[in-house]
Design a protein around this motif. Sequence first.
Motif, PDB file in Angstrom:
ATOM      1  N   MET A   1     -93.381 -12.999  51.710  1.00  0.00           N
ATOM      2  CA  MET A   1     -93.201 -14.291  52.053  1.00  0.00           C
ATOM      3  C   MET A   1     -91.181 -14.715  52.451  1.00  0.00           C
ATOM      4  SD  MET A   1     -93.975 -18.310  51.387  1.00  0.00           S
ATOM      5  CE  MET A   1     -93.931 -19.363  52.092  1.00  0.00           C
ATOM      6  N   THR A   2     -90.760 -15.101  53.637  1.00  0.00           N
ATOM      7  CA  THR A   2     -90.280 -15.168  53.871  1.00  0.00           C
ATOM      8  C   THR A   2     -88.906 -16.080  53.403  1.00  0.00           C
ATOM      9  OG1 THR A   2     -90.223 -14.519  56.482  1.00  0.00           O
ATOM     10  CG2 THR A   2     -88.390 -16.271  56.150  1.00  0.00           C
ATOM     11  N   THR A   3     -87.322 -16.394  53.046  1.00  0.00           N
ATOM     12  CA  THR A   3     -87.424 -16.958  51.675  1.00  0.00           C
ATOM     13  C   THR A   3     -86.689 -17.645  52.941  1.00  0.00           C
ATOM     14  OG1 THR A   3     -86.619 -15.501  50.234  1.00  0.00           O
ATOM     15  CG2 THR A   3     -85.381 -17.045  50.511  1.00  0.00           C
ATOM     16  N   VAL A   4     -86.324 -19.355  52.389  1.00  0.00           N
ATOM     17  CA  VAL A   4     -86.199 -20.207  53.403  1.00  0.00           C
ATOM     18  C   VAL A   4     -85.086 -21.196  52.416  1.00  0.00           C
ATOM     19  CG1 VAL A   4     -86.601 -22.366  54.537  1.00  0.00           C
ATOM     20  CG2 VAL A   4     -88.339 -20.560  55.248  1.00  0.00           C
ATOM     21  N   SER A   5     -84.098 -21.504  53.138  1.00  0.00           N
ATOM     22  CA  SER A   5     -82.449 -21.902  52.155  1.00  0.00           C
ATOM     23  C   SER A   5     -82.059 -23.328  52.633  1.00  0.00           C
ATOM     24  CB  SER A   5     -81.764 -21.408  52.012  1.00  0.00           C
ATOM     25  OG  SER A   5     -81.975 -20.418  51.216  1.00  0.00           O
ATOM     26  N   LEU A   6     -82.303 -24.440  52.132  1.00  0.00           N
ATOM     27  CA  LEU A   6     -81.169 -25.450  51.843  1.00  0.00           C
ATOM     28  C   LEU A   6     -80.043 -24.940  52.173  1.00  0.00           C
ATOM     29  CD1 LEU A   6     -81.424 -28.405  52.786  1.00  0.00           C
ATOM     30  CD2 LEU A   6     -80.820 -29.272  50.394  1.00  0.00           C
ATOM     31  N   THR A   7     -79.362 -24.153  53.657  1.00  0.00           N
ATOM     32  CA  THR A   7     -78.307 -23.909  53.611  1.00  0.00           C
ATOM     33  C   THR A   7     -77.131 -24.464  53.576  1.00  0.00           C
ATOM     34  OG1 THR A   7     -79.004 -22.019  54.632  1.00  0.00           O
ATOM     35  CG2 THR A   7     -76.891 -22.499  55.175  1.00  0.00           C
ATOM     36  N   ASP A   8     -76.896 -26.254  53.930  1.00  0.00           N
ATOM     37  CA  ASP A   8     -75.947 -27.085  54.064  1.00  0.00           C
ATOM     38  C   ASP A   8     -76.295 -28.015  53.820  1.00  0.00           C
ATOM     39  OD1 ASP A   8     -73.372 -27.682  53.395  1.00  0.00           O
ATOM     40  OD2 ASP A   8     -72.359 -25.963  55.392  1.00  0.00           O
ATOM     41  N   VAL A   9     -75.532 -29.353  53.783  1.00  0.00           N
ATOM     42  CA  VAL A   9     -75.740 -30.633  54.314  1.00  0.00           C
ATOM     43  C   VAL A   9     -74.638 -31.270  54.738  1.00  0.00           C
ATOM     44  CG1 VAL A   9     -78.105 -31.043  53.192  1.00  0.00           C
ATOM     45  CG2 VAL A   9     -75.864 -31.236  51.691  1.00  0.00           C
ATOM     46  N   ALA A  10     -74.600 -32.256  55.175  1.00  0.00           N
ATOM     47  CA  ALA A  10     -73.731 -32.988  55.553  1.00  0.00           C
ATOM     48  C   ALA A  10     -74.095 -34.657  55.909  1.00  0.00           C
ATOM     49  CB  ALA A  10     -73.001 -32.532  56.429  1.00  0.00           C
ATOM     50  N   SER A  11     -72.859 -35.220  55.972  1.00  0.00           N
ATOM     51  CA  SER A  11     -73.672 -36.665  56.374  1.00  0.00           C
ATOM     52  C   SER A  11     -71.978 -37.323  56.935  1.00  0.00           C
ATOM     53  CB  SER A  11     -74.288 -37.691  54.717  1.00  0.00           C
ATOM     54  OG  SER A  11     -72.184 -37.720  54.108  1.00  0.00           O
ATOM     55  N   TYR A  12     -72.708 -38.915  57.520  1.00  0.00           N
ATOM     56  CA  TYR A  12     -71.920 -39.692  57.827  1.00  0.00           C
ATOM     57  C   TYR A  12     -72.554 -41.212  57.117  1.00  0.00           C
ATOM     58  CZ  TYR A  12     -70.224 -43.396  61.580  1.00  0.00           C
ATOM     59  OH  TYR A  12     -70.333 -43.964  62.786  1.00  0.00           O
ATOM     60  N   LEU A  13     -71.484 -41.685  56.834  1.00  0.00           N
ATOM     61  CA  LEU A  13     -71.528 -43.285  56.601  1.00  0.00           C
ATOM     62  C   LEU A  13     -70.579 -44.011  57.454  1.00  0.00           C
ATOM     63  CD1 LEU A  13     -70.787 -43.340  53.039  1.00  0.00           C
ATOM     64  CD2 LEU A  13     -73.187 -43.737  53.811  1.00  0.00           C
ATOM     65  N   PRO A  14     -71.226 -45.413  58.508  1.00  0.00           N
ATOM     66  CA  PRO A  14     -70.398 -46.629  59.197  1.00  0.00           C
ATOM     67  C   PRO A  14     -69.842 -47.718  58.259  1.00  0.00           C
ATOM     68  CG  PRO A  14     -72.956 -47.100  58.698  1.00  0.00           C
ATOM     69  CD  PRO A  14     -72.387 -45.601  58.229  1.00  0.00           C
ATOM     70  N   GLY A  15     -68.375 -47.213  59.667  1.00  0.00           N
ATOM     71  CA  GLY A  15     -67.755 -48.445  58.975  1.00  0.00           C
ATOM     72  C   GLY A  15     -67.410 -48.803  57.643  1.00  0.00           C
ATOM     73  N   GLU A  16     -66.384 -50.205  57.701  1.00  0.00           N
ATOM     74  CA  GLU A  16     -66.171 -50.219  56.281  1.00  0.00           C
ATOM     75  C   GLU A  16     -66.460 -50.187  55.324  1.00  0.00           C
ATOM     76  OE1 GLU A  16     -63.025 -49.169  54.920  1.00  0.00           O
ATOM     77  OE2 GLU A  16     -62.184 -48.169  57.180  1.00  0.00           O
ATOM     78  N   PRO A  17     -66.370 -50.605  54.022  1.00  0.00           N
ATOM     79  CA  PRO A  17     -67.540 -51.132  53.628  1.00  0.00           C
ATOM     80  C   PRO A  17     -68.367 -52.965  53.388  1.00  0.00           C
ATOM     81  CG  PRO A  17     -65.961 -49.226  51.982  1.00  0.00           C
ATOM     82  CD  PRO A  17     -65.420 -49.363  53.074  1.00  0.00           C
ATOM     83  N   VAL A  18     -69.385 -52.503  53.598  1.00  0.00           N
ATOM     84  CA  VAL A  18     -69.482 -54.939  52.466  1.00  0.00           C
ATOM     85  C   VAL A  18     -69.570 -54.581  51.858  1.00  0.00           C
ATOM     86  CG1 VAL A  18     -71.229 -56.084  54.025  1.00  0.00           C
ATOM     87  CG2 VAL A  18     -70.111 -54.272  55.305  1.00  0.00           C
ATOM     88  N   PRO A  19     -68.940 -55.361  51.011  1.00  0.00           N
ATOM     89  CA  PRO A  19     -68.701 -56.510  50.088  1.00  0.00           C
ATOM     90  C   PRO A  19     -70.360 -57.126  49.484  1.00  0.00           C
ATOM     91  CG  PRO A  19     -67.524 -57.924  50.900  1.00  0.00           C
ATOM     92  CD  PRO A  19     -67.386 -56.035  51.659  1.00  0.00           C
TER      93      PRO A  19
END
Length: 339
Positions: A1-19
């Motif tokens: 069976m072909t091996t499948v990998s989660l090779t990489d991840v990335a992310s984005y958070l919008p704006g400044e933190p809201v308290p």
Amino acid sequence: MTTVSLTDVASYLPGEPVPAEFYTEYPGAEDKLRNHPMFKVPPSRHHVAVDETNADMVERAVQPLIERHGREEIRGVDVLLVHSQLPDLPFVGAGTEVARRLGLNPEWLVDVANAGCASFVYMLKLARQILTTTDAKTALICNAQSAAGQCFTQSEVRRLAQAAIPGDGCGVGYVTTSSDAPVLDVETRHIGEYAGDMTVAVDDGRKYWEPGESQLRIGFTDASVAKVLARGNRLVPEVVADLCRRLGVATTDIDVLITNQPNRTFLRNWREALQLPAERHLNTFDTCGNLFGAAIPITLDHAIGSRQVEDGNLVVLGGFAHAGDFAGAVAVRWHGGRC
């Protein structure tokens, strides 16, 4: 069976933190559910800008993947899977717009409407299935969450306990036919008996698309909250334990557990049920709130970046959706090679 990998991840958070005070000090901010364990307020979260779309966030989240792997490699992905917690337009998902923005021409493009807070797990399973049964070699899976800064900041909804919990953001995963960071197994369950228990409410009784004055919110009641707590407490440990049994490992062998993060109560109950210490069950709840489907990839990206995930770690990602109509978990042997 072909091996499948989660090779990489990335992310984005919008704006400044809201308290938290943005909600808790809002005029009339009181609710009979305010002190319920489901609605303990996180100190911080992020909100999308007024004109910021799901496609905008995906485009920004993918940029680190482009920097690490090259624009042409990302443009060449064969599979694009996108989950938008709050679609920007009726009838149309974000997938085609994402493809246009990134210059993609995928053979497979699916806007995944189900699996909610555990949709990253489900899309990883879909990507793995496509990559092992077709000529496709690479996939991009995207989770965008934009409801916090749109639905939950409405003038009437903002007063409610439910409003202070969500946050916005986007997480993406790059999946390849390789042995980089192999996906070991996936456990998923679609639970039809709980379908329909997740509801939205408007005070004037109209359909959500009909004109009116009342503001759309999640239809929480004392009874529905109790059901969600009971199901969530049970479902996530069950799918993680069943996954571990199939792999022949104990849950205590998990090096890093990352789940969706509705509230601190679930996080505590899940790790206790799986007999894991807090330092191995990572989350971004205090800084990002409930990120819905984006929580898993965003938290994983932050954990890798802060070296809380090391090469060779057994990483398990898991969660449940809505009022319990889906639950899933996936195991990855992490080998990211990221600095």
